[in-house]
Design an enzyme around this catalytic site. Sequence first.
Site, PDB file in Angstrom:
ATOM      1  N   GLY A 123       0.584  -1.617  -0.498  1.00 58.68           N
ATOM      2  CA  GLY A 123       0.346   0.334  -0.067  1.00 58.68           C
ATOM      3  C   GLY A 123       0.553   1.239   0.103  1.00 58.68           C
ATOM      4  O   GLY A 123       2.218   1.275  -0.726  1.00 58.68           O
TER       5      GLY A 123
ATOM      6  N   CYS B 117       5.424  -5.560   0.124  1.00 62.68           N
ATOM      7  CA  CYS B 117       6.161  -3.901  -0.896  1.00 62.68           C
ATOM      8  C   CYS B 117       6.074  -3.103   0.465  1.00 62.68           C
ATOM      9  O   CYS B 117       7.067  -3.371   0.853  1.00 62.68           O
ATOM     10  CB  CYS B 117       5.713  -3.504  -2.497  1.00 62.68           C
ATOM     11  SG  CYS B 117       5.032  -2.254  -2.545  1.00 62.68           S
TER      12      CYS B 117
ATOM     13  N   ARG C 232      12.198   3.038  -0.588  1.00 63.45           N
ATOM     14  CA  ARG C 232      10.909   3.495  -0.947  1.00 63.45           C
ATOM     15  C   ARG C 232      11.384   4.183  -2.659  1.00 63.45           C
ATOM     16  O   ARG C 232      12.140   4.064  -2.966  1.00 63.45           O
ATOM     17  CB  ARG C 232      10.195   4.201  -0.546  1.00 63.45           C
ATOM     18  CG  ARG C 232      10.055   4.459   0.996  1.00 63.45           C
ATOM     19  CD  ARG C 232       9.587   5.706   1.943  1.00 63.45           C
ATOM     20  NE  ARG C 232       7.873   6.174   1.721  1.00 63.45           N
ATOM     21  CZ  ARG C 232       7.690   6.632   1.113  1.00 63.45           C
ATOM     22  NH1 ARG C 232       8.190   7.787   0.805  1.00 63.45           N
ATOM     23  NH2 ARG C 232       6.266   6.691   1.153  1.00 63.45           N
TER      24      ARG C 232
ATOM     25  N   ARG D  90       5.729   0.448  -7.427  1.00 62.65           N
ATOM     26  CA  ARG D  90       6.192   1.499  -6.637  1.00 62.65           C
ATOM     27  C   ARG D  90       7.009   1.376  -5.682  1.00 62.65           C
ATOM     28  O   ARG D  90       6.662   1.645  -4.812  1.00 62.65           O
ATOM     29  CB  ARG D  90       4.993   2.604  -5.567  1.00 62.65           C
ATOM     30  CG  ARG D  90       4.144   4.215  -7.180  1.00 62.65           C
ATOM     31  CD  ARG D  90       4.146   4.499  -6.404  1.00 62.65           C
ATOM     32  NE  ARG D  90       4.620   5.321  -5.739  1.00 62.65           N
ATOM     33  CZ  ARG D  90       3.764   6.169  -4.328  1.00 62.65           C
ATOM     34  NH1 ARG D  90       2.407   6.003  -4.525  1.00 62.65           N
ATOM     35  NH2 ARG D  90       4.849   6.784  -3.885  1.00 62.65           N
TER      36      ARG D  90
ATOM     37  N   HIS E  98       3.896  -7.920  -4.874  1.00 57.75           N
ATOM     38  CA  HIS E  98       3.002  -7.328  -4.470  1.00 57.75           C
ATOM     39  C   HIS E  98       2.260  -9.167  -5.175  1.00 57.75           C
ATOM     40  O   HIS E  98       1.449  -9.825  -6.151  1.00 57.75           O
ATOM     41  CB  HIS E  98       1.998  -7.252  -5.326  1.00 57.75           C
ATOM     42  CG  HIS E  98       2.283  -6.054  -4.865  1.00 57.75           C
ATOM     43  ND1 HIS E  98       0.879  -5.154  -3.748  1.00 57.75           N
ATOM     44  CD2 HIS E  98       2.943  -4.530  -4.499  1.00 57.75           C
ATOM     45  CE1 HIS E  98       1.885  -3.745  -3.153  1.00 57.75           C
ATOM     46  NE2 HIS E  98       2.494  -3.814  -4.113  1.00 57.75           N
TER      47      HIS E  98
ATOM     48  N   GLU F 135      -0.103 -10.844  -4.172  1.00 55.23           N
ATOM     49  CA  GLU F 135      -1.666 -11.160  -3.940  1.00 55.23           C
ATOM     50  C   GLU F 135      -1.943 -10.540  -5.224  1.00 55.23           C
ATOM     51  O   GLU F 135      -3.277 -10.744  -5.707  1.00 55.23           O
ATOM     52  CB  GLU F 135      -2.164 -10.206  -3.225  1.00 55.23           C
ATOM     53  CG  GLU F 135      -1.727  -8.467  -2.604  1.00 55.23           C
ATOM     54  CD  GLU F 135      -0.794  -8.086  -2.740  1.00 55.23           C
ATOM     55  OE1 GLU F 135      -0.242  -6.882  -2.493  1.00 55.23           O
ATOM     56  OE2 GLU F 135       0.148  -8.637  -2.631  1.00 55.23           O
TER      57      GLU F 135
END
Length: 205
Positions: free
Chosen positions: A54, A87, A117, A156, A199, A201
Amino acid sequence: MSIRIGVVALQGAFSEHVFMLQRIPEVKAAIEIRSALDFARLKDSIDGIVLPGGESTAMSILLDREPELRQALRQWVDDNKPIWGTCAGLIMLSNTILGSKQGGQTLIGGLKTTVRRNAFGRQVDSFEIPLSIPALEIYGANPQTGSLALPGVFIRAPVIESIEEGANIETIAVLRGKAGRDGELVAVRQGNVLGSSFHPELTGD
Protein backbone atom coordinates in the site's frame (compact mmCIF):
# COMPACT_ATOMS: atom_id res chain seq x y z
CA MET A 1 -3.44 -28.76 8.63
CA SER A 2 -5.66 -25.80 9.50
CA ILE A 3 -4.00 -22.38 9.43
CA ARG A 4 -5.40 -19.01 10.49
CA ILE A 5 -3.74 -15.86 9.15
CA GLY A 6 -4.21 -12.31 10.37
CA VAL A 7 -4.01 -9.59 7.69
CA VAL A 8 -3.26 -6.09 8.94
CA ALA A 9 -6.05 -4.02 7.38
CA LEU A 10 -5.01 -0.43 8.00
CA GLN A 11 -4.50 0.57 4.37
CA GLY A 12 -3.51 -0.92 1.03
CA ALA A 13 -4.10 -4.30 -0.59
CA PHE A 14 -5.37 -6.16 2.46
CA SER A 15 -8.58 -7.38 0.80
CA GLU A 16 -6.55 -8.86 -2.08
CA HIS A 17 -4.40 -10.74 0.43
CA VAL A 18 -7.48 -12.05 2.23
CA PHE A 19 -8.95 -13.24 -1.09
CA MET A 20 -5.76 -15.05 -2.12
CA LEU A 21 -5.25 -16.64 1.29
CA GLN A 22 -8.81 -17.94 1.27
CA ARG A 23 -8.00 -19.84 -1.94
CA ILE A 24 -5.31 -21.90 -0.18
CA PRO A 25 -6.76 -25.22 1.05
CA GLU A 26 -4.61 -25.26 4.20
CA VAL A 27 -5.83 -21.82 5.30
CA LYS A 28 -8.91 -22.12 7.46
CA ALA A 29 -9.39 -18.37 7.86
CA ALA A 30 -7.88 -15.04 6.84
CA ILE A 31 -8.92 -12.42 9.36
CA GLU A 32 -8.55 -8.64 9.14
CA ILE A 33 -6.72 -6.87 11.97
CA ARG A 34 -7.72 -3.21 12.20
CA SER A 35 -6.80 -2.22 15.75
CA ALA A 36 -4.89 -3.16 18.88
CA LEU A 37 -8.16 -4.54 20.22
CA ASP A 38 -8.46 -6.86 17.21
CA PHE A 39 -4.88 -8.00 17.68
CA ALA A 40 -5.35 -8.70 21.40
CA ARG A 41 -8.45 -10.75 20.60
CA LEU A 42 -6.82 -12.75 17.79
CA LYS A 43 -3.13 -13.10 18.69
CA ASP A 44 -3.46 -16.46 20.42
CA SER A 45 -5.57 -17.99 17.64
CA ILE A 46 -3.59 -16.98 14.53
CA ASP A 47 -0.57 -18.76 13.10
CA GLY A 48 0.90 -15.86 11.12
CA ILE A 49 0.42 -12.28 9.99
CA VAL A 50 0.54 -10.55 6.60
CA LEU A 51 1.46 -6.87 6.44
CA PRO A 52 0.26 -5.88 2.96
CA GLY A 53 1.41 -3.49 0.31
CA GLY A 54 0.00 0.00 0.00
CA GLU A 55 1.39 3.39 1.00
CA SER A 56 3.93 3.16 3.83
CA THR A 57 3.53 6.84 4.77
CA ALA A 58 -0.21 6.40 5.22
CA MET A 59 0.38 3.20 7.22
CA SER A 60 2.82 5.09 9.46
CA ILE A 61 0.28 7.82 10.15
CA LEU A 62 -2.36 5.23 11.04
CA LEU A 63 0.06 3.40 13.34
CA ASP A 64 0.86 6.70 15.04
CA ARG A 65 -2.83 6.76 15.94
CA GLU A 66 -2.65 3.11 17.11
CA PRO A 67 0.69 2.93 18.96
CA GLU A 68 -0.44 -0.14 20.91
CA LEU A 69 -0.92 -2.02 17.63
CA ARG A 70 2.55 -0.99 16.42
CA GLN A 71 4.07 -2.18 19.69
CA ALA A 72 2.15 -5.46 19.52
CA LEU A 73 3.29 -6.11 15.94
CA ARG A 74 6.91 -5.34 16.88
CA GLN A 75 6.65 -7.77 19.79
CA TRP A 76 5.33 -10.41 17.36
CA VAL A 77 8.43 -9.85 15.20
CA ASP A 78 10.75 -9.92 18.22
CA ASP A 79 9.18 -13.21 19.30
CA ASN A 80 10.12 -14.63 15.86
CA LYS A 81 6.54 -15.45 14.99
CA PRO A 82 5.60 -15.75 11.30
CA ILE A 83 4.99 -12.45 9.52
CA TRP A 84 5.23 -11.48 5.85
CA GLY A 85 5.57 -7.89 4.71
CA THR A 86 4.89 -7.24 1.02
CA CYS A 87 5.99 -4.00 -0.68
CA ALA A 88 4.98 -1.29 1.84
CA GLY A 89 4.83 -4.07 4.44
CA LEU A 90 8.53 -4.76 3.78
CA ILE A 91 9.27 -1.07 4.33
CA MET A 92 7.36 -1.08 7.61
CA LEU A 93 9.22 -4.16 8.88
CA SER A 94 12.71 -2.91 7.97
CA ASN A 95 14.90 -1.21 10.54
CA THR A 96 16.04 1.54 8.16
CA ILE A 97 14.46 3.21 5.13
CA LEU A 98 15.87 5.57 2.54
CA GLY A 99 13.74 8.08 0.67
CA SER A 100 11.18 8.55 3.44
CA LYS A 101 9.15 11.72 3.92
CA GLN A 102 10.84 14.68 5.57
CA GLY A 103 11.24 14.00 9.28
CA GLY A 104 11.06 10.24 8.81
CA GLN A 105 8.17 7.92 9.54
CA THR A 106 7.03 5.40 12.11
CA LEU A 107 8.18 1.83 11.47
CA ILE A 108 7.48 -1.52 13.09
CA GLY A 109 11.07 -2.60 12.49
CA GLY A 110 12.81 -5.80 13.49
CA LEU A 111 13.94 -6.90 10.02
CA LYS A 112 17.66 -6.11 9.85
CA THR A 113 17.60 -4.51 6.41
CA THR A 114 17.84 -1.10 4.79
CA VAL A 115 15.29 -0.52 2.04
CA ARG A 116 14.77 2.30 -0.43
CA ARG A 117 11.22 3.47 -1.06
CA ASN A 118 9.97 3.81 -4.65
CA ALA A 119 13.26 2.38 -5.88
CA PHE A 120 11.92 1.67 -9.37
CA GLY A 121 10.12 4.97 -9.92
CA ARG A 122 6.53 6.12 -10.06
CA GLN A 123 3.28 4.23 -10.66
CA VAL A 124 3.79 4.44 -14.43
CA ASP A 125 7.09 2.58 -14.01
CA SER A 126 5.36 -0.51 -12.58
CA PHE A 127 6.33 -3.81 -14.15
CA GLU A 128 5.93 -7.58 -13.91
CA ILE A 129 8.85 -9.97 -14.23
CA PRO A 130 9.29 -13.72 -13.53
CA LEU A 131 11.21 -14.48 -10.34
CA SER A 132 13.17 -17.63 -9.60
CA ILE A 133 12.48 -18.64 -5.99
CA PRO A 134 14.14 -21.99 -5.25
CA ALA A 135 12.24 -22.37 -1.96
CA LEU A 136 8.99 -22.57 -3.94
CA GLU A 137 10.19 -24.85 -6.72
CA ILE A 138 9.70 -27.91 -4.51
CA TYR A 139 5.96 -27.45 -5.16
CA GLY A 140 6.50 -27.89 -8.89
CA ALA A 141 5.40 -25.82 -11.85
CA ASN A 142 2.31 -23.65 -11.89
CA PRO A 143 -0.32 -25.91 -13.52
CA GLN A 144 -1.73 -22.96 -15.50
CA THR A 145 1.55 -21.72 -16.96
CA GLY A 146 3.87 -24.72 -16.65
CA SER A 147 6.49 -22.38 -15.20
CA LEU A 148 8.52 -22.72 -12.02
CA ALA A 149 8.93 -18.94 -11.90
CA LEU A 150 6.73 -16.77 -9.71
CA PRO A 151 5.26 -13.67 -11.38
CA GLY A 152 6.67 -10.65 -9.56
CA VAL A 153 4.47 -7.54 -9.70
CA PHE A 154 6.37 -4.36 -8.76
CA ILE A 155 4.33 -1.20 -8.12
CA ARG A 156 6.25 1.77 -6.70
CA ALA A 157 8.25 -0.97 -5.07
CA PRO A 158 11.10 -0.75 -2.58
CA VAL A 159 14.39 -2.56 -3.00
CA ILE A 160 16.53 -4.09 -0.25
CA GLU A 161 19.75 -2.10 -0.41
CA SER A 162 21.69 -3.71 2.41
CA ILE A 163 21.61 -6.15 5.31
CA GLU A 164 22.96 -5.29 8.75
CA GLU A 165 26.36 -6.73 9.51
CA GLY A 166 26.10 -10.05 11.31
CA ALA A 167 22.37 -10.45 10.59
CA ASN A 168 21.23 -14.00 9.86
CA ILE A 169 19.21 -13.23 6.74
CA GLU A 170 18.55 -15.58 3.83
CA THR A 171 18.21 -14.28 0.28
CA ILE A 172 14.94 -15.52 -1.20
CA ALA A 173 14.80 -13.72 -4.56
CA VAL A 174 16.84 -11.33 -6.71
CA LEU A 175 15.91 -9.60 -9.94
CA ARG A 176 17.16 -11.16 -13.16
CA GLY A 177 16.57 -9.75 -16.63
CA LYS A 178 15.58 -6.20 -15.63
CA ALA A 179 17.77 -3.78 -17.54
CA GLY A 180 20.15 -1.96 -15.24
CA ARG A 181 18.76 -3.67 -12.12
CA ASP A 182 20.15 -7.18 -12.43
CA GLY A 183 20.92 -8.69 -9.03
CA GLU A 184 18.72 -6.33 -6.99
CA LEU A 185 17.58 -8.01 -3.77
CA VAL A 186 13.75 -8.23 -3.65
CA ALA A 187 12.91 -10.88 -1.04
CA VAL A 188 14.58 -11.99 2.19
CA ARG A 189 13.89 -14.17 5.19
CA GLN A 190 15.04 -13.58 8.76
CA GLY A 191 13.85 -16.53 10.83
CA ASN A 192 10.07 -16.43 10.60
CA VAL A 193 10.06 -12.89 9.18
CA LEU A 194 9.65 -12.69 5.40
CA GLY A 195 9.87 -9.51 3.34
CA SER A 196 9.25 -9.05 -0.39
CA SER A 197 9.30 -6.01 -2.65
CA PHE A 198 6.61 -7.39 -4.95
CA HIS A 199 2.84 -8.03 -4.75
CA PRO A 200 2.08 -11.79 -4.83
CA GLU A 201 -1.56 -11.07 -4.01
CA LEU A 202 -2.05 -9.41 -7.41
CA THR A 203 -1.24 -12.55 -9.40
CA GLY A 204 -3.10 -15.82 -9.88
CA ASP A 205 -0.24 -17.87 -8.39
